[in-house]
Design an enzyme around this catalytic site. Structure first.
Site, short mmCIF file in Angstrom:
data_model
loop_
_atom_site.label_atom_id
_atom_site.label_comp_id
_atom_site.label_asym_id
_atom_site.label_seq_id
_atom_site.Cartn_x
_atom_site.Cartn_y
_atom_site.Cartn_z
N GLU A 1 2.27 -10.16 0.35
CA GLU A 1 2.58 -8.74 0.28
C GLU A 1 4.08 -8.53 0.51
O GLU A 1 4.78 -9.44 0.97
CB GLU A 1 1.78 -7.96 1.34
CG GLU A 1 1.84 -6.44 1.15
CD GLU A 1 0.82 -5.67 2.01
OE1 GLU A 1 0.03 -6.31 2.73
OE2 GLU A 1 0.82 -4.42 1.94
N ASP B 1 0.85 -1.20 0.00
CA ASP B 1 0.00 0.00 0.00
C ASP B 1 0.88 1.24 0.00
O ASP B 1 2.10 1.16 -0.01
CB ASP B 1 -0.93 0.00 1.22
CG ASP B 1 -0.16 0.18 2.52
OD1 ASP B 1 0.83 -0.55 2.73
OD2 ASP B 1 -0.50 1.07 3.32
N HIS C 1 1.43 -8.89 -3.59
CA HIS C 1 0.39 -7.91 -3.28
C HIS C 1 1.09 -6.56 -3.15
O HIS C 1 1.37 -6.08 -2.06
CB HIS C 1 -0.33 -8.30 -1.99
CG HIS C 1 -1.46 -7.39 -1.62
ND1 HIS C 1 -2.73 -7.54 -2.13
CD2 HIS C 1 -1.52 -6.31 -0.81
CE1 HIS C 1 -3.52 -6.60 -1.64
NE2 HIS C 1 -2.81 -5.83 -0.83
N ASP D 1 0.77 -17.60 -4.27
CA ASP D 1 1.39 -16.61 -5.14
C ASP D 1 0.31 -15.89 -5.94
O ASP D 1 0.22 -16.01 -7.15
CB ASP D 1 2.41 -17.29 -6.07
CG ASP D 1 3.24 -16.26 -6.82
OD1 ASP D 1 3.13 -15.06 -6.51
OD2 ASP D 1 4.00 -16.67 -7.73
#
Ligand SMILES: [Zn+2]
Length: 563
Positions: free
Chosen positions: A545, A179, A501, A536
């Protein structure tokens, strides 16, 4: 698992080259896909029964240079695999090789050499360049397609939970993970780990070129990259010395590029006075204190600024010793990094400030408070963002002659006992890795790396070949010698995690993920076998992530094992 292998070096013409049908690569033959250092132990793991001796072949001409017998089968409960150990430590000659296992198949190719971890180190370091916020980013020259335009350029808005109104410049820093948030607590252990790596391994890192915008300046590249985030942390400190918890948007964006994330960045606090909190402020003080040591010979003014900020942070912590951020304020859905105990963060801050300044109050605080953590270091407790007491202990033990000798002796004894326990666990594990069955939780790969760090730090206090080998074993697991026969570091090895991620990897049009990212790894959440709970898949934020604290541990490990 102890495996006495019969090892024989083959005569030059002993075996036919490429005789018969080509053997296919098999996921049952697991090696570190990067490779092994010449003088270290070398193990592969086999999960299917071989029909004959395992051959090590040279890639360039196919010549078999070593034959070994795989060890006896053993059940590995964490993976559910039946594993056999292949010990080819006898091979020390630099070169590129692969294993050929009759009846099973071939391993991925790997190298033996002194410089094999140079590229993984470069990619892992430059992954931080790829996490930069508030500036345009490029991974040229080696990865010219990996770039994005400057993001999050508007001044941040004070959220109601911060205790202030208006806007604040909190630009810069690293995006935390997959993020685009920026969190002081996690920046703390990440930046601290990187600065420690530099401090401990400076001869190796000082002249290393990373091809970042600051390259060629007066600050070594590794430290310049780290300064990018430390500069951001300095912006998160309020005038009263306290430090806000985070600077993020209200909620996570979708899988868009950083520049397309137009939601306002908010400065977020605890929601009631004093609005800043103790864990963030103490972590900040610890890291700024390290910065004051490490940057001094390159930039005195900056070091002075770091030290002043660290001491102001400490003063705030003394006045507010237990203000906790345990849950997000109303309307905020980004990462929490909540922590119910600030005593380890306070101890770390005191230890770093003592190591940097030698001042009596920090020394006294440490002496009065370290006893809460007994033993000071434990074989079953690696450091993490919410648990930094290990860092406090190690930095005190490395503080030199000003430290209290009886305390240093105790930490040293505990560190060696802990390291011996980690080594024993690695030797007993089917994949020669340090996790206990209970430690396959969120970010388990970073726990592996952090145990590796503990082994390297114990080796600083008492050099032992088995600590180094065990640290390398931890790395071998991350780079392919695992249940998935996959490197958990993107674009490192031969077969790597393809779908992290990680928003830039998900949003760009490139087939390959951004390079050098360590993904979280198996996260069992009660499911068994625990070592198999990894996907994965881009959507699997709980197992796939990336995060700056995980990559920082990888950077330290890679810096520490290189000759
Ligand atoms: Zn950004």
């Amino acid at each position: 698992m102890k495996v006495p292998a019969r090892i024989g070096l083959l005569l030059a013409a002993g075996l036919a080259v490429g005789a018969g049908v080509p053997v296919a690569q098999s996921d049952h033959v697991k090696v570190d896909q990067v490779g092994y250092l010449p003088g270290e132990t070398k193990f592969a793991v086999l999960t299917q029964e071989p029909t004959g001796d395992v051959l090590v072949r040279r890639v360039k001409d196919g010549k078999a240079v070593l034959a070994v017998i795989a060890g006896p089968p053993a059940a590995d409960a964490d993976s559910g695999d039946t594993v056999r150990s292949i010990d080819f430590s006898a091979l020390k000659e630099p070169g590129e090789y692969f294993l050929e296992v009759p009846g099973v198949g071939e391993s991925h190719p790997f190298r033996i050499g002194r410089d094999i971890y140079a590229r993984p180190f470069r990619l892992a370091m430059r992954s931080f360049t790829g996490q930069r916020c508030g500036t345009s980013v490029t991974l040229a020259p080696d990865f010219p397609d990996y770039q994005y335009e400057a993001c999050h350029l508007q001044p941040a808005q004070y959220h109601a939970s911060s205790g202030k109104e208006g806007t604040r410049d909190v630009s810069g820093g690293w995006h935390d993970a997959g993020d685009y948030g920026k969190y002081v607590v996690n920046s703390g252990i990440s930046t601290g780990t990187m600065l420690w790596a530099y401090e401990l391994y400076e001869p190796r890192l000082r002249r290393l070129k990373l091809d970042i915008p600051e390259s060629g300046g007066r600050i070594p590249d590794v430290l310049a990259e780290t300064k990018w985030n430390l500069d951001w942390m300095l912006k998160m400190q309020d005038e009263d010395g306290g430090v806000w918890h985070k600077a993020t948007t209200a909620n996570f964006p979708g899988f868009i590029l950083p520049k397309d994330d137009k939601s306002p960045v908010l400065v977020i606090g605890t929601g009631s006075a004093p609005f800043k909190n103790t864990t963030a402020t103490a972590d900040f003080a610890a890291v700024a204190a390290i910065g004051a040591r490490v940057y001094r010979k390159f930039d005195r003014e900056y070091a002075d600024r770091c030290l002043a900020a660290a001491e102001r942070g400490w003063t705030w912590v003394q006045a507010n010793p237990n203000v906790l951020y345990q849950r997000n304020p109303q309307g905020i859905g980004t990462g929490g990094y909540g922590d119910g105990d600030a005593s380890d963060e306070r101890l770390w801050a005191a230890a770093e400030l003592f190591r940097t300044t030698g001042k009596a109050p920090y020394k006294a605080y440490f002496a009065a408070n370290y006893g809460k953590f007994s033993p000071t270091l434990k074989a079953d407790s690696a450091q993490g963002w919410g648990n930094v007491s290990n860092l406090a202990m190690f930095t005190y033990a490395l503080a030199g002659r000003r430290a209290e000798p009886t305390i240093v002796r105790q930490i040293r004894d505990d560190a060696l006992k802990a390291a011996d326990g980690i080594v024993a666990r690695i030797n007993a594990n089917g994949y020669r890795m340090p996790l206990s069955s209970k430690e396959y939780y969120w970010g388990s790969n970073s726990v592996v790396a952090n145990y590796g760090i503990m082994l390297l730090l114990a080796g600083r206090l008492q050099p032992k070949a088995e600590y180094r080998n065990a640290a390398l074993d931890s790395l071998h697991y991350l780079l392919g010698r695992n249940a998935f026969n996959t490197s958990y570091v993107t674009q490192v090895g031969t077969k790597w995690a393809m779908n992290p991620h990680h928003r830039p990897s998900g949003a760009d049009k490139l087939a390959q993920p951004w390079p050098g990212l360590l993904v979280g790894g198996p996260n069992a959440e009660g499911k068994t076998p625990p070592a198999r709970q990894w996907k994965d898949e881009t959507g699997s934020y709980t197992t796939n992530e990336n995060a700056i604290n995980w990559n920082a541990a990888l950077v330290f490990l890679l810096a520490g094992v290189q000759p």
